[in-house]
Design a protein around this motif. Sequence first.
Motif: not given
Ligand SMILES: [Mg+2]
Length: 181
Positions: A18, A33, A48, A52
């Motif tokens: 991330t 998140e 996560t 992302d």
């Molecule tokens: Mg992550």
Amino acid sequence: MAQIYKLLFAGPVGAGKTTAIQSLSDIEVVSTEAKASDDVRLLKETTTVAMDYGLMRLANGDQVRLYGAPGQKRFDFMWDILSENALGLVLLLNGQASNPVADLRTYVTALRDFIVRTTLVVGITHAEAAGWQARQEVARELVSLGLPPTVMDTDARSRAHMAALVTALIYDIDPFAGAAS
Ligand SMILES: [Mg+2]
Ligand SMILES: Nc1nc2c(ncn2[C@@H]2O[C@H](COP(=O)(O)OP(=O)(O)OP(=O)(O)O)[C@@H](O)[C@H]2O)c(=O)[nH]1
């Protein structure tokens, strides 16, 4: 003509996927998140849970779409979904983890078909205190797995470091990237 590259970032929880996408993206990153539960709580507050997404705009007009996978094994069904049509894998391994080579094997095994079809670069993160051994051991393991030993010591918080990884990957995919056309 402008190219669009899609790249996948994968690796264990806390490796910095991330963070890497946030370092590189020219748009606000779309993240998923969520508060971490159980064992992951010991490592970090949030993790996560789906993906992302970020975007890099290169000077020559090319775009690089950046997808980050969740590190947790229970979300591994996302790895296949996110790797679809991707041109390469940036594998981030925490150099301070107990066994980065075992982590490498886990991800190479899980993503083998994708890696064989495309290309792979490895960034050792948290490298500032990890020393060079992790990188050397990972490079050796890549060779014994029959994969290119493209591995760098990096900090996922550094745009320059992450750009170097992505550049290595893109030149591997398209040696003429960036050339006048
Ligand atoms: Mg992550
Ligand atoms: N010291 C140091 N910290 C880093 C580095 N890379 C990432 N971090 C930090 O490590 C923490 C975890 O990074 P994330 O980017 O959330 O990790 P992730 O790989 O996305 O983890 P999951 O989504 O849980 O799988 C953050 O606080 C980052 O700032 C690094 O190279 N060095």
